[in-house]
Design a protein around this motif. Structure first.
Motif, PDB file in Angstrom:
ATOM      1  N   GLN A  43       0.864  -1.184   0.000  1.00 18.34           N
ATOM      2  CA  GLN A  43       0.000   0.000   0.000  1.00 18.34           C
ATOM      3  C   GLN A  43       0.902   1.235   0.000  1.00 18.34           C
ATOM      4  N   PHE A  44       0.724   2.106  -0.971  1.00 17.25           N
ATOM      5  CA  PHE A  44       1.514   3.330  -1.047  1.00 17.25           C
ATOM      6  C   PHE A  44       0.627   4.525  -0.716  1.00 17.25           C
ATOM      7  N   ALA A  45       1.198   5.491  -0.026  1.00 17.66           N
ATOM      8  CA  ALA A  45       0.479   6.711   0.338  1.00 17.66           C
ATOM      9  C   ALA A  45       0.896   7.816  -0.628  1.00 17.66           C
ATOM     10  N   PRO A  46       0.032   8.178  -1.589  1.00 19.41           N
ATOM     11  CA  PRO A  46       0.401   9.200  -2.572  1.00 19.41           C
ATOM     12  C   PRO A  46       0.901  10.503  -1.945  1.00 19.41           C
ATOM     13  N   ASP A  47       0.285  10.952  -0.843  1.00 21.59           N
ATOM     14  CA  ASP A  47       0.736  12.198  -0.223  1.00 21.59           C
ATOM     15  C   ASP A  47       2.140  12.055   0.360  1.00 21.59           C
ATOM     16  N   ARG A  48       2.467  10.886   0.866  1.00 17.06           N
ATOM     17  CA  ARG A  48       3.815  10.653   1.404  1.00 17.06           C
ATOM     18  C   ARG A  48       4.849  10.601   0.273  1.00 17.06           C
ATOM     19  N   ILE A  49       4.463   9.978  -0.844  1.00 18.59           N
ATOM     20  CA  ILE A  49       5.358   9.930  -2.009  1.00 18.59           C
ATOM     21  C   ILE A  49       5.633  11.344  -2.507  1.00 18.59           C
ATOM     22  N   ARG A  50       4.581  12.143  -2.649  1.00 27.96           N
ATOM     23  CA  ARG A  50       4.749  13.528  -3.105  1.00 27.96           C
ATOM     24  C   ARG A  50       5.619  14.326  -2.136  1.00 27.96           C
ATOM     25  N   ALA A  51       5.379  14.171  -0.840  1.00 32.15           N
ATOM     26  CA  ALA A  51       6.165  14.898   0.162  1.00 32.15           C
ATOM     27  C   ALA A  51       7.654  14.568   0.027  1.00 32.15           C
ATOM     28  N   TYR A  52       7.963  13.302  -0.224  1.00 30.94           N
ATOM     29  CA  TYR A  52       9.371  12.917  -0.388  1.00 30.94           C
ATOM     30  C   TYR A  52       9.978  13.567  -1.631  1.00 30.94           C
ATOM     31  N   SER A  53       9.206  13.676  -2.694  1.00 30.50           N
ATOM     32  CA  SER A  53       9.724  14.274  -3.932  1.00 30.50           C
ATOM     33  C   SER A  53      10.109  15.743  -3.744  1.00 30.50           C
ATOM     34  N   MET A  54       9.489  16.397  -2.774  1.00 27.45           N
ATOM     35  CA  MET A  54       9.740  17.820  -2.559  1.00 27.45           C
ATOM     36  C   MET A  54      11.163  18.107  -2.074  1.00 27.45           C
ATOM     37  N   LYS A  55      11.865  17.110  -1.573  1.00 35.15           N
ATOM     38  CA  LYS A  55      13.249  17.349  -1.151  1.00 35.15           C
ATOM     39  C   LYS A  55      14.167  17.591  -2.348  1.00 35.15           C
ATOM     40  N   PHE A  56      13.645  17.348  -3.557  1.00 29.40           N
ATOM     41  CA  PHE A  56      14.431  17.562  -4.772  1.00 29.40           C
ATOM     42  C   PHE A  56      13.977  18.808  -5.547  1.00 29.40           C
ATOM     43  N   GLU A  57      13.021  19.560  -5.006  1.00 29.13           N
ATOM     44  CA  GLU A  57      12.494  20.713  -5.747  1.00 29.13           C
ATOM     45  C   GLU A  57      13.493  21.874  -5.754  1.00 29.13           C
ATOM     46  N   ARG A  58      13.251  22.811  -6.621  1.00 24.17           N
ATOM     47  CA  ARG A  58      14.199  23.889  -6.909  1.00 24.17           C
ATOM     48  C   ARG A  58      14.618  24.697  -5.683  1.00 24.17           C
ATOM     49  N   ASP A  59      13.665  25.109  -4.865  1.00 23.22           N
ATOM     50  CA  ASP A  59      14.015  25.927  -3.696  1.00 23.22           C
ATOM     51  C   ASP A  59      14.895  25.159  -2.725  1.00 23.22           C
ATOM     52  N   GLU A  60      14.642  23.857  -2.573  1.00 21.26           N
ATOM     53  CA  GLU A  60      15.483  23.027  -1.699  1.00 21.26           C
ATOM     54  C   GLU A  60      16.900  22.954  -2.254  1.00 21.26           C
ATOM     55  N   CYS A  61      17.020  22.828  -3.563  1.00 24.74           N
ATOM     56  CA  CYS A  61      18.335  22.779  -4.205  1.00 24.74           C
ATOM     57  C   CYS A  61      19.091  24.086  -3.965  1.00 24.74           C
ATOM     58  N   LYS A  62      18.398  25.214  -4.100  1.00 24.34           N
ATOM     59  CA  LYS A  62      19.034  26.521  -3.859  1.00 24.34           C
ATOM     60  C   LYS A  62      19.540  26.623  -2.426  1.00 24.34           C
TER      61      LYS A  62
END
Length: 190
Positions: A157-176
C-alpha cells in the motif's frame, strides 16, 4: 578519485508543475529517450510476459527495434507536450525506470504526482526511490526481476501524499538552499 570528501547536491526538479493524484491508474508508464542505456528493452520484456498495459513516452534511435519487440499491450506514444505528460503521470499506476542514471529526474516527476516508481537498483534511483515507501527497487536488469518487483509493488500500500512529500526534497528551492549552505560551509568552514 582525489581522496577528498565532497558535498553532493542533487539537481533541481520543477515539482510545481505536478499535482498530487490519488487516481489508481490501470496502466504503467515509461518516460525516456529510446536509447540503449535506458534499458527500455527490460521493460518491454517484462510487460510482454505479464500482459499488463504499458505506455512508453519518448523517441530515439532504438524506437523501431523496441516496437518490433513489443506486444499489443505496449503503446508507443512518442514525445508529448508538457501538459499531456503531466496527465500521463497523474493517470498511471506506477512509473517504470529500468535504466541506470546518475540521478534521474523522471522518477521525481512521477513521485511529485504521488505515483510509486519501480526502478533498477543502481545509480540515482538509490537516492530518489525509497524501497517500499515511494516505490520498489529491482536488482537485476532483466524482465524477470522487474516482474518480481511489480508483483511486490502490487502487494504493498503506497500513500500518494507521502510519495509527493518525499519528492519535494528535490524541488528547486530546496536545491538553492543546499547550494547556499554548501557555499557557506566552504567559505566559513562550518
Amino acid at each position: 578519485i582525489y581522496g577528498r570528501d565532497s558535498i553532493v547536491i542533487c539537481p533541481p526538479v520543477d515539482t510545481t508543475k505536478f499535482a498530487l493524484s490519488v487516481e489508481k491508474g490501470e496502466y504503467y508508464l515509461v518516460v525516456s529517450a529510446l536509447v540503449p542505456y535506458k534499458r527500455i528493452d527490460v521493460a518491454i520484456s517484462a510487460f510482454n510476459d505479464n500482459g499488463l498495459e504499458l505506455y512508453i513516452i519518448g523517441t530515439g534511435g532504438e524506437e523501431q527495434r523496441l516496437k518490433k519487440m513489443a506486444g499489443r499491450n505496449i503503446h508507443f506514444v512518442g514525445w508529448v507536450p508538457e501538459e499531456q505528460l503531466v496527465q500521463y503521470y497523474e493517470r498511471c499506476r506506477a512509473l517504470i525506470f529500468p535504466g541506470e542514471e546518475d540521478f534521474g529526474i523522471v522518477p521525481v516527476e512521477a513521485m511529485a504526482c504521488g505515483k510509486p516508481v519501480v526502478a533498477f537498483a543502481r545509480g540515482g534511483a538509490l537516492e530518489t526511490v525509497q524501497d517500499g515507501v515511494t516505490g520498489v527497487l529491482f536488482e537485476s536488469p532483466t524482465g524477470e526481476s522487474l516482474n518480481i518487483a511489480l508483483t511486490r509493488m502490487n502487494s504493498l500500500q503506497f500513500a500518494p501524499d507521502r510519495i509527493r512529500a518525499y519528492s519535494m526534497k528535490f524541488e528547486r528551492d530546496e536545491c538553492k538552499k543546499k547550494i547556499a549552505m554548501a557555499v557557506n560551509q566552504i567559505l566559513h568552514g562550518s
